[in-house]
Design an enzyme around this catalytic site. Structure first.
Site, PDB file in Angstrom:
ATOM      1  N   GLY A  90      -0.994  -9.051  10.969  1.00  0.00           N
ATOM      2  CA  GLY A  90       0.385  -9.014  10.731  1.00  0.00           C
ATOM      3  C   GLY A  90       0.527  -8.692   9.318  1.00  0.00           C
ATOM      4  O   GLY A  90      -0.343  -8.616   8.611  1.00  0.00           O
ATOM      5  N   ARG A  93       0.800  -9.012   3.239  1.00  0.00           N
ATOM      6  CA  ARG A  93       1.046  -9.212   2.128  1.00  0.00           C
ATOM      7  C   ARG A  93       2.103  -7.803   1.788  1.00  0.00           C
ATOM      8  O   ARG A  93       2.275  -7.225   0.679  1.00  0.00           O
ATOM      9  CB  ARG A  93      -0.319  -8.624   0.964  1.00  0.00           C
ATOM     10  CG  ARG A  93      -0.836  -7.359   1.337  1.00  0.00           C
ATOM     11  CD  ARG A  93      -1.872  -7.150   0.422  1.00  0.00           C
ATOM     12  NE  ARG A  93      -2.637  -5.856   0.474  1.00  0.00           N
ATOM     13  CZ  ARG A  93      -3.381  -5.354  -0.221  1.00  0.00           C
ATOM     14  NH1 ARG A  93      -3.690  -5.757  -1.432  1.00  0.00           N
ATOM     15  NH2 ARG A  93      -4.590  -4.375   0.280  1.00  0.00           N
ATOM     16  N   LYS A 114       4.051  -3.385  -0.442  1.00  0.00           N
ATOM     17  CA  LYS A 114       2.443  -3.819  -0.287  1.00  0.00           C
ATOM     18  C   LYS A 114       2.367  -4.856  -1.488  1.00  0.00           C
ATOM     19  O   LYS A 114       2.831  -4.249  -2.799  1.00  0.00           O
ATOM     20  CB  LYS A 114       1.518  -2.736  -0.450  1.00  0.00           C
ATOM     21  CG  LYS A 114       0.166  -2.868  -0.128  1.00  0.00           C
ATOM     22  CD  LYS A 114      -0.478  -1.700  -0.084  1.00  0.00           C
ATOM     23  CE  LYS A 114      -2.125  -1.898   0.217  1.00  0.00           C
ATOM     24  NZ  LYS A 114      -2.687  -0.595   0.502  1.00  0.00           N
ATOM     25  N   ASP A 126      -4.108 -13.622  -1.084  1.00  0.00           N
ATOM     26  CA  ASP A 126      -3.114 -13.982  -2.077  1.00  0.00           C
ATOM     27  C   ASP A 126      -1.814 -13.163  -1.937  1.00  0.00           C
ATOM     28  O   ASP A 126      -0.686 -13.431  -2.744  1.00  0.00           O
ATOM     29  CB  ASP A 126      -3.541 -13.927  -3.406  1.00  0.00           C
ATOM     30  CG  ASP A 126      -3.909 -12.626  -3.749  1.00  0.00           C
ATOM     31  OD1 ASP A 126      -3.536 -11.735  -3.171  1.00  0.00           O
ATOM     32  OD2 ASP A 126      -4.706 -12.306  -4.840  1.00  0.00           O
ATOM     33  N   ARG A 180       6.824   1.704  -0.421  1.00  0.00           N
ATOM     34  CA  ARG A 180       6.765   2.921   0.176  1.00  0.00           C
ATOM     35  C   ARG A 180       7.826   3.363   1.110  1.00  0.00           C
ATOM     36  O   ARG A 180       8.466   2.315   1.718  1.00  0.00           O
ATOM     37  CB  ARG A 180       5.284   3.035   0.851  1.00  0.00           C
ATOM     38  CG  ARG A 180       5.157   2.116   2.262  1.00  0.00           C
ATOM     39  CD  ARG A 180       4.172   2.436   3.022  1.00  0.00           C
ATOM     40  NE  ARG A 180       2.698   2.327   2.399  1.00  0.00           N
ATOM     41  CZ  ARG A 180       2.186   0.997   2.640  1.00  0.00           C
ATOM     42  NH1 ARG A 180       2.893   0.203   3.430  1.00  0.00           N
ATOM     43  NH2 ARG A 180       1.084   0.674   2.120  1.00  0.00           N
ATOM     44  N   ASP A 256      -4.199  -1.139  13.469  1.00  0.00           N
ATOM     45  CA  ASP A 256      -2.925  -1.238  12.745  1.00  0.00           C
ATOM     46  C   ASP A 256      -2.697  -0.450  11.499  1.00  0.00           C
ATOM     47  O   ASP A 256      -1.814  -0.673  10.732  1.00  0.00           O
ATOM     48  CB  ASP A 256      -3.219  -2.703  12.217  1.00  0.00           C
ATOM     49  CG  ASP A 256      -4.650  -2.906  11.121  1.00  0.00           C
ATOM     50  OD1 ASP A 256      -5.519  -2.613  11.988  1.00  0.00           O
ATOM     51  OD2 ASP A 256      -4.537  -3.328  10.103  1.00  0.00           O
ATOM     52  N   ASN A 257      -3.539   0.605  11.519  1.00  0.00           N
ATOM     53  CA  ASN A 257      -3.096   1.456  10.312  1.00  0.00           C
ATOM     54  C   ASN A 257      -2.860   2.936  10.859  1.00  0.00           C
ATOM     55  O   ASN A 257      -2.719   3.889  10.393  1.00  0.00           O
ATOM     56  CB  ASN A 257      -4.436   1.670   9.571  1.00  0.00           C
ATOM     57  CG  ASN A 257      -4.681   0.507   8.523  1.00  0.00           C
ATOM     58  OD1 ASN A 257      -3.701  -0.323   8.214  1.00  0.00           O
ATOM     59  ND2 ASN A 257      -5.874   0.453   8.007  1.00  0.00           N
TER      60      ASN A 257
END
EC number: 2.7.7.-
Length: 480
Positions: A90, A93, A114, A126, A180, A256-257
């Protein structure tokens, strides 16, 4: 705010509901230093008129754009990572910030982030992005666009003033948030998550959303899942083919990419080929070479298989899905031929003539690396030297690789090329082709561009590089 009449908000993804994303709050960064804004991209969605202060308010503090999403959405998805299924993925970040129409094409475009902070899917991360990682994505997206690869565009980069610790680069390092612009962020893994929970109803809902939002020409198809899948197969084949023609190695081709609209995005350990090498890998952790340059078509096909397995739950005729999947090979070969012809800037003759030229080009690229100890022929200069085909022969032979091209290993390529007319030969009048070398992005140059930023906060070399890449994009104009 000074948006133009070209700004047309259309936040559609939020309408899918809570099963698809989670509302999140952006991180409150201690600093917001604008490092990059893509005004050319912003103009396509009517946002180029923002002042720098307004830009920071929207793309560092993430105040909602007018008429758009009221809150950022962290998208839910699963995925195969190096072919191991991970149900704990998911947006960890990043988030979907807004959706708006592109003025010229009416396409729906996402602005997504991102490094914008932690979400429910951050696990133990983080939620941040290194400034160097943001710089690398700007470079990758810029050159890929110049080379005709369907890609997300780096829209904004803001340095955020936090010191980050990373295990794969000197730490502490500087932090940033990237925005993006891309056609879609609906991943193969978005479907995988729904299949994992056996939610055929939600898969059907997502199929309808994808068809109606991105592929409206398929709206009347009697079997929407299969029609959608066939479109995704075609777009994935085109994407991988253009990566190959560009000599680009994505590095992390997990499910997922990859997105249903067939665009390249999420640039991590990417590389461009120094020279032709099917075994060349981008990620230092890709020990088996799963996502090496030569295996990218295989990776695309494997990922499509996983998407097909999800659609089996909702397609009335599985044979249609199988037929669409089996069409990948032919679609890829056709797309690769088209991409190589475009990169050589010659006019297609169609059929076997094109295939023979493409094969001769790949053979020349392979055999040229064996000369002078394997370092002689780099990937990008080959296409630069022969841009326009025979019309560039004198330029190629008089250039820095002129002696190399007179070697017998290039004879078959030059003979094939002689039968092809240049495509839009006026492009060769651009001053870019008066240079000896093309714009490349080999890893040593990327590191060299980062060094003055890291040591002296000097962005001039990076900005100069981006200006040269933009000049190359205009000169190449690969797909008109």
């Amino acid at each position: 705010m000074p948006v133009s009449e070209r700004y047309r908000p259309d936040p559609r993804f939020a309408g899918l509901g809570g099963e698809f994303a989670d509302p999140v709050a952006p991180a409150d960064f201690p600093k917001t230093i604008l490092r990059f804004r893509n005004d050319r991209a912003a103009a396509t969605v009517g946002l180029e008129g923002l002042t720098d202060a307004e830009w920071i308010a929207h793309f560092a503090r993430f105040q909602p754009l007018p008429g758009n999403q009221s809150q950022p959405l962290a998208m839910r998805y699963h995925g195969h990572q190096f072919r191991s299924y991970n149900p704990e993925l998911g947006d960890g970040r990043g988030f979907l910030f807004s959706q708006q129409r592109e003025a010229q094409t009416d396409r729906l475009l996402d602005l997504a982030t991102k490094g914008s902070g932690q979400t429910p899917w951050s696990r133990h991360g983080d939620g941040r992005l290194t400034l160097k990682g943001g710089m690398r994505e700007i470079l990758a997206a810029g050159l890929l666009e110049a080379l005709g690869v369907p890609t997300s565009r780096a829209f904004s980069l803001v340095e955020t003033g936090e010191a980050l610790t990373r295990g794969d680069e000197p730490s502490p390092t500087r932090s940033a948030v990237l925005t993006r612009l891309s056609h879609s962020h609906i991943r193969f893994g978005t479907f995988q998550r729904l299949a994992y929970f056996d939610r055929a109803d939600l898969i059907t809902q997502l199929v309808d959303h994808v068809v109606e939002t991105y592929f409206p020409h398929l709206a009347d198809a009697p079997d929407r899942p299969t029609a959608m899948f066939a479109e995704v197969v075609s777009r994935t084949a085109r994407l991988v083919a253009r990566w190959m023609a560009a000599g680009f190695v994505h590095g992390v081709l997990n499910t997922d990419n990859m997105v249903v609209t067939g665009e390249s995005f999420d640039y991590g350990p990417w590389r461009f080929l120094p020279r032709n090498d099917p075994n060349f890998t981008a990620a230092y952790f890709d020990h088996s070479g799963l996502y090496s340059f030569g295996r990218q078509p295989e990776a695309g096909f494997w990922n499509l298989q996983q998407l097909a397995a999800c659609l089996v739950l909702v397609s009335p005729d599985q044979s249609g899905l199988i037929a669409a999947l089996n069409g990948f090979s032919d679609a890829y070969r056709a797309a690769l031929s088209e991409a190589m012809i475009a990169r050589l800037a010659v006019t297609s003759q169609g059929g076997e003539a094109d295939i023979e030229l493409v094969n001769a080009a790949f053979k020349a690229l392979a055999e040229g690396t064996k000369l002078d100890g394997g370092e002689a022929l780099r990937w990008e200069p080959f296409f630069f030297d022969w841009f326009g085909g025979e019309a560039s022969e004198a330029r190629a032979l008089e250039g820095p690789r002129g002696k190399l091209y007179q070697d017998p290993v290039f004879a078959a390529f030059r003979a094939r090329l002689a039968g092809f007319a240049p495509d839009r030969p006026e492009r060769l009048e651009n001053p870019v082709f008066g240079q000896c070398e093309p714009e490349e992005l080999l890893i040593d140059e990327v590191e060299a561009l980062w060094t003055p930023i890291s040591e002296a906060d000097d962005w001039a070399p990076l900005n100069a590089k981006l200006a040269r890449i933009e000049s190359a994009r205009i000169a190449y104009n690969l797909y008109g």
